[in-house]
Enzyme design. Structure first.
Site, mmCIF file in Angstrom:
data_model
loop_
_atom_site.group_PDB
_atom_site.id
_atom_site.type_symbol
_atom_site.label_atom_id
_atom_site.label_comp_id
_atom_site.label_asym_id
_atom_site.label_seq_id
_atom_site.Cartn_x
_atom_site.Cartn_y
_atom_site.Cartn_z
ATOM 1 N N SER A 79 0.845 -1.192 0.000
ATOM 2 C CA SER A 79 0.000 0.000 0.000
ATOM 3 C C SER A 79 0.886 1.250 0.000
ATOM 4 C CB SER A 79 -0.936 -0.030 1.204
ATOM 5 O OG SER A 79 -1.978 0.916 1.068
ATOM 6 N N ASP B 106 -8.497 -6.719 -4.878
ATOM 7 C CA ASP B 106 -8.166 -5.363 -4.434
ATOM 8 C C ASP B 106 -8.848 -4.330 -5.331
ATOM 9 O OD1 ASP B 106 -7.005 -3.009 -3.543
ATOM 10 O OD2 ASP B 106 -4.990 -3.856 -3.375
ATOM 11 N N HIS C 115 -8.172 -5.135 -0.607
ATOM 12 C CA HIS C 115 -6.848 -4.544 -0.397
ATOM 13 C C HIS C 115 -6.170 -5.090 0.855
ATOM 14 C CE1 HIS C 115 -3.646 -1.635 -0.627
ATOM 15 N NE2 HIS C 115 -3.970 -1.084 0.532
#
Length: 528
Positions: free
Chosen positions: A154, A438, A467
């Site tokens: 991320s 995701d 995610h």
């Protein structure tokens, strides 16, 4: 030794968020941001495991996500340990806290040496490139000559991608970005804006100067913040971290109550719904309320700041108004509207039904406000918005690939894409990992990374968790990361730097052993 050498912090910061972590904090005398603003006496929080080998080239750098900390054991614990991907007996493992985070590195909750008060909304903005350059100073002070690999997901994946471009050429040998992107998308920017607007709309935000209590002569209280707005922002963020199928399978239309503080012992068996919670209204309590009162309560369920019911359109005061604020505080509590039956309409006497998914979001929002700061949240989401791998670094003090990237303020879309392709071509060998479901950092963005990096492998992990799969699919991620490192860097697996018998082994296996404080992983996502 240069004048800008980091020194250990002698007087620990009183920041209550940083105190949640056992870590080291160094002070860098001076640091200039990409914006050109120079900060003095900059605290940098970090944590390490293992030790350097003789060549000082066995360093693994782990990069945390938006609300994470330097404590890898908390949010990626199952990957850290003997014979795991992050093995302290083979590697020197480093994780630094980013600028803007409340967990120790300089941020809005850090005391500004010029004013003696927290920076608050006056904390200068930072970029991912700034984080890399700041952590590079710490790594050099620790004796690291080169980094074997940088790993993160991320926002941490953005940091991973920036590392080779914002440190001297050859300093980073390989990278492993997970669930990230080469530049922040319009979709992600929009979600960040919606979350910031939630914070701004809270009356307690006060333009970011909420730390100072006027009635107490400007006394600083870091625990004081726009909690309702921050909780709402967190709820919105959680929806982007998971997937529709994940929520549907875990919650469906089931009723939920959430955690509540009730006395132990005793149960009401007459005079009202059977319950152990003394705050649940009795039959007579409910009967005394008018239909309009019940409608008002259902309409405002979940509204944390609901006070006494206002005068109705007819000009009359309902029973709730006459009973005062204390009575209203009771009806907006989560525990007052637990699963008390199946009536949802306003005509019945049962309190409104609370769905399990609602209860989960409310619990997570409230929990988050106890461990994070609203100004810090705004700072970091804006940092994410600036992420663009093709943007050259403005810093000229360090010879890096990023400072040499082409730049033009009037670049066309084609030129911007060409710059991105060029930036990716400068990256070292990479293992790119994406999560199939995701919706925030899509698999197409992972394909873009893998296609642009000269020596890259792409792995897509099937997961229903969206995610957050990069924080939950421990076994799969461990297998791919460790396997790739063994193939690319076999020398680190020929000998250990720490005798396994001297290493204190933690929990074995890849299951979540405890609830994470700084990550999204829950031992049981339906437990709250």
């Amino acid at each position: 030794m240069s004048d800008n050498t980091p020194t250990p912090q002698k007087n620990p910061d009183t920041n209550p968020y940083a105190s949640l972590i056992s870590q080291q904090i160094a002070i860098i005398p001076s640091f200039t941001l990409e914006s050109g603003v120079t900060l003095n006496n900059v605290p940098v929080a970090y944590k390490t495991w293992g030790k350097l080998n003789e060549k000082a080239d066995n360093c693994l750098v782990i990069c945390h996500a938006l609300t994470g900390s330097a404590d890898v054991e908390d949010w990626w614990g199952p990957l850290l340990g003997l014979n795991k991907a992050f093995d302290p007996t083979r590697f020197f493992i480093f994780c630094g806290n980013v600028i803007g985070s409340p967990y120790g590195t300089i941020s809005s909750v850090t005391t500004n040496p010029e004013t003696g008060k927290p920076f608050g909304p006056e904390m200068p903005g930072s970029s991912v490139k700034d984080d890399v350059r700041l952590h590079y100073i710490i790594l050099k002070s620790l004796g690291v000559r080169s980094v074997a690999a940088v790993v993160g997901g991320s926002m941490g994946g953005m940091t991973v991608l920036e590392y080779p471009l914002n440190t001297p050429p050859g300093f980073v040998r390989a990278i492993i970005p997970l669930a990230t992107s080469a530049r922040h998308s319009a979709w992600c920017i929009s979600w960040g804006e919606a979350q910031r607007q939630s914070i701004y709309s809270d009356p307690d935000y006060k333009d970011g100067y909420y730390y100072e209590i006027e009635e107490e002569g400007g006394k600083v209280d870091l625990a004081r913040q726009p909690a309702r707005g921050l909780a709402a922002a967190r709820m919105a963020a959680l929806l982007t971290y998971r997937s529709r199928d994940s929520f549907e399978s875990r919650f469906g239309r089931r009723a939920g109550g959430g955690k509540s503080s009730v006395p132990k012992g005793g149960v009401r068996i007459m005079g009202g719904q059977e319950t152990t919670d003394p705050s649940v209204p009795s039959e007579s309590d409910l009967a005394a309320k008018s239909p309009s009162w019940r409608a008002w309560r259902e309409h405002n369920d979940g509204h944390r700041s609901a006070g006494a019911r206002p005068i109705s359109r007819s000009g009359s005061e309902g029973p709730a108004h006459r009973e005062g604020d204390a009575a209203q505080a009771e009806v907006v509590k989560t525990q007052d509207v637990k699963a008390n039956g199946n009536k949802i309409g306003t005509g019945g006497e049962a309190p409104p039904k609370i769905f399990s998914a609602q209860s989960y979001l409310r619990y997570q929002g409230d929990k988050f406000t106890g461990r994070f700061d609203a100004n810090c949240y705004i700072h970091i989401t804006r940092k994410l918005d600036t992420h663009d791998l093709s943007a050259p670094s403005r810093d000229t003090s360090l010879s890096s690939l990023s400072s040499g990237l082409p730049s033009s303020p009037d670049a066309t879309e084609e030129e911007l894409n060409a710059r991105l392709i060029h930036a990716l071509s400068l990256e070292p060998p990479a293992l790119v990992i994406g999560i199939e479901s995701d919706g925030l950092f899509t698999t197409s963005e992972q394909r873009e990374l893998a296609a642009g990096i000269p020596d890259a492998e792409l792995v897509v992990i099937p997961s229903p968790d969206g995610h957050d799969g990069f924080l939950l699919e421990f076994e799969a991620i461990n297998g791919w990361v460790e396997g790739w490192l063994k193939r690319k860097m076999p020398e680190f697996y020929e000998r250990r730097v720490i005798n396994p018998e001297e290493y204190v082994q933690g929990e074995e296996g890849f299951g979540i052993k405890k609830e994470s404080v700084f990550g999204e992983a829950e031992a049981d996502v339906t437990r709250w």
